[in-house]
Design a protein around this motif. Structure first.
Motif, mmCIF file in Angstrom:
data_model
loop_
_atom_site.group_PDB
_atom_site.id
_atom_site.type_symbol
_atom_site.label_atom_id
_atom_site.label_comp_id
_atom_site.label_asym_id
_atom_site.label_seq_id
_atom_site.Cartn_x
_atom_site.Cartn_y
_atom_site.Cartn_z
ATOM 1 N N ILE A 327 0.846 -1.193 0.000
ATOM 2 C CA ILE A 327 0.000 0.000 0.000
ATOM 3 C C ILE A 327 0.883 1.245 0.000
ATOM 4 N N GLN A 330 -3.515 5.594 1.078
ATOM 5 C CA GLN A 330 -4.930 5.323 1.345
ATOM 6 C C GLN A 330 -5.627 6.629 1.699
ATOM 7 N N ASP A 331 -6.903 6.740 1.323
ATOM 8 C CA ASP A 331 -7.639 7.963 1.611
ATOM 9 C C ASP A 331 -9.124 7.643 1.733
ATOM 10 N N ASP A 332 -9.694 7.953 2.916
ATOM 11 C CA ASP A 332 -11.142 7.849 3.075
ATOM 12 C C ASP A 332 -11.780 9.222 3.007
ATOM 13 N N SER A 338 -5.488 15.842 2.421
ATOM 14 C CA SER A 338 -4.820 14.670 1.854
ATOM 15 C C SER A 338 -4.286 14.895 0.443
ATOM 16 N N ASN A 382 -7.556 1.670 -6.580
ATOM 17 C CA ASN A 382 -8.873 1.097 -6.301
ATOM 18 C C ASN A 382 -9.704 2.099 -5.512
ATOM 19 N N ALA A 383 -11.005 2.222 -5.875
ATOM 20 C CA ALA A 383 -11.876 3.155 -5.159
ATOM 21 C C ALA A 383 -13.322 2.701 -5.263
ATOM 22 N N THR A 451 -11.293 -0.397 -10.344
ATOM 23 C CA THR A 451 -9.848 -0.533 -10.233
ATOM 24 C C THR A 451 -9.197 -0.182 -11.559
ATOM 25 N N ASN A 501 -12.887 5.542 -0.054
ATOM 26 C CA ASN A 501 -12.055 4.371 0.267
ATOM 27 C C ASN A 501 -11.055 4.066 -0.838
ATOM 28 N N THR A 503 -7.471 3.376 -2.457
ATOM 29 C CA THR A 503 -6.197 2.767 -2.089
ATOM 30 C C THR A 503 -5.309 2.694 -3.326
ATOM 31 N N TYR A 505 -1.881 0.924 -4.670
ATOM 32 C CA TYR A 505 -0.959 -0.170 -4.395
ATOM 33 C C TYR A 505 0.241 -0.114 -5.341
#
Length: 507
Positions: A327, A330-332, A338, A382-383, A451, A501, A503, A505
């Motif tokens: 990872i 990451q961000d929520d 951010s 990915n979100a 993705t 959500n 991410t 990678y």
């Protein structure tokens, strides 16, 4: 369709015109015996009158005096801005004297952006001159998987219904495609659009056969003949001048000639769509023919007066897909610090709101995106995506990778109507890498997980962990850049997309 774009990076908004994967044109067709003019009056179609063509199974079809008489140009007419316009052309072969014509499905069917209102059939009287429009036609049979269709002439250009008993068109005899052998002669005729508007003859030979699980060992006939765009749907005959195949938009024909490659958009942004703009391919290349044998069920059904349309059930890519790794980010979106740009203008909004990253588009033909402040090379992004407000079922959303600037980036997009695409902008030029495709399972989904995999020169797009598109950028245009979240619309504005959500990678 030119699509304006607003982007946000570090709070700075830039507005420009671009080709967000959609193209439009303004070519008008005048149905006359003279040169094409800029406008045309096309009468409203009368109420459809069902006509069943009764055929004698022992009917003998007299071959034409000249083979080119059996080859027609098919002109698709679409409505744009309230006017009927010529959209694209293809070719077809007359297969019955009472007006049945065999062609490709993509020549006569509507697509994502254009609803075909009419089909005009043009005939060559003298091969030294362009074909002359004479009739309207309708689709009787179409199979998108085979990319084959049978259309039927219905009326003259004044909307007078034809008399099928006296039409007496020069039909090409049907041959036996199973009898073809390697090295056998093939003659191809059609209206390529490349090198002029007149009918063109190309000679070659049978180079082999290609199998497909659904259609057997002879799903395609490979040929050495170079077949340019516009010939799609045309005539391919053996040495006895019997129809044995249909040039179809798959494969490669050499000399870098695209299928249906048309100048449709203002790619150089000079405000004019002309020959100075890039040719935009709408399919692949041609070096393949669909054998006549695969068209016979459609032909027989059309002779019985039956109307049927079979949509393509395209198999999804089957290959290993890496969807995770180390990872990197990451961000929520619970924190507004951010690194994502924000904007709020009359054209739309992008930014943090209620613990999500929101993109709202309020202007037609517009894209808005936000770019993060971190650069990456090979990544898997990915979100979760949620449609908070639809753009009449036609808006879209996506992920950008290796974003360098407003003229250089990759974009992987899914639209509300189930269409999806992978493309790039290179020095301000739109280049489709994986052209518009469709899955009914993606239509009108209120939410999904998306993705985007950008590893080396391979780009992959997944929806709910299902691989839907995979393509290589042979030029490896970008090796590093930012990531972005984007929403966009065409004619209907108003889409609101929420991303959450997220991410990133490393592979």
């Amino acid at each position: 369709m030119n699509k304006k774009t607003a982007i946000t990076c570090g709070g700075i908004t830039i507005i420009l015109l671009c080709l967000g994967g959609v193209v439009l044109f303004g070519v008008l067709l005048a149905f006359s015996d003279d040169e094409t003019t800029n406008t045309t009056d096309v009468a409203e179609a009368p109420t459809s009158v069902p006509v069943v063509v009764e055929q004698n199974q022992n009917e003998v079809v007299s071959p034409p005096t000249n083979l080119y008489e059996s080859v027609v140009q098919i002109i698709a007419i679409v409505e744009m801005d309230g006017e009927l316009m010529e959209a694209w052309t293809g070719s077809g072969s007359i297969i019955s004297s009472d007006g049945l014509i065999l062609t490709n499905a993509h020549v006569v069917l509507s697509d994502k952006f254009y609803d075909v209102k009419d089909l005009v059939v043009a005939f060559t009287v003298d091969p030294n001159y362009p074909a002359e429009p004479r009739y309207y036609a309708e689709v009787m049979q179409a199979d998108e998987g085979l990319d084959l269709a049978v259309i039927r002439i219905t009326s003259d250009l004044n909307r007078n219904l034809v008399d099928y008993a006296t039409l007496n068109l020069p039909a090409v005899p049907l041959g036996d495609s199973d009898a073809l052998k390697l090295g056998g002669d093939i003659t191809i005729m059609g209206y390529p659009g490349i090198g002029g508007e007149t009918i063109t003859l190309t000679s070659g030979d049978v180079g082999g056969f290609t199998s497909e699980a659904a259609y057997g060992q002879r799903a395609f006939i490979k040929t050495s003949a170079t077949i340019a765009g516009g010939n799609s749907g045309g005539l391919a005959v053996n040495s006895n001048e019997e129809l044995i195949g249909v040039p179809t938009q798959l494969g490669y024909g050499g000399d870098d000639q695209y299928v249906d490659c048309r100048v449709l958009a203002d790619t150089n942004r000079d405000g004019v769509v002309d020959d100075n703009d890039s040719c935009i391919p709408t399919g692949g290349f041609i070096n393949a023919l669909r054998p006549l044998k695969l068209a016979l069920p459609l032909i027989e059904a059309a002779k019985r007066g039956e109307v049927n349309f079979v949509a393509e059930d395209k198999p999804l890519p089957v290959e290993p897909v890496q969807t995770g790794g180390e990872i990197l980010f990451q961000d929520d979106f619970s924190s507004t610090m951010s690194g994502w740009g924000e904007q709020d203008t009359a054209t739309g909004f992008s930014g943090y709101k209620d613990g999500q990253y929101i993109v709202e588009v309020n202007e037609p033909d517009y894209d808005i995106w936000g770019v993060n402040s971190e650069e990456y090379s090979d990544v898997i992004i990915n979100a979760d995506v949620q449609i908070l407000q639809s753009a009449n079922g036609t808006g879209g959303f996506g992920i950008m990778c290796r974003y360098v600037d407003i003229d250089n980036y990759y974009k992987l997009e899914i639209d509300e109507d189930g269409y999806f695409i992978i493309y790039k902008y290179l020095n301000g030029e739109f280049i489709s890498l994986y052209d518009w495709d469709h899955l009914s399972s993606l239509e009108n989904k209120a939410s999904m997980n998306i993705t985007a995999s950008c590893i080396g020169n391979e780009l992959k797009l997944l929806a709910d962990d299902m691989l839907i598109a995979s393509v290589y950028d042979e030029d490896s245009s970008f090796s590093r850049g930012y990531i972005g979240l984007v929403g966009g619309v065409f004619d209907d504005p108003g889409i609101i997309v929420a991303f959450d959500n997220l991410t990133v990678y490393a592979p």
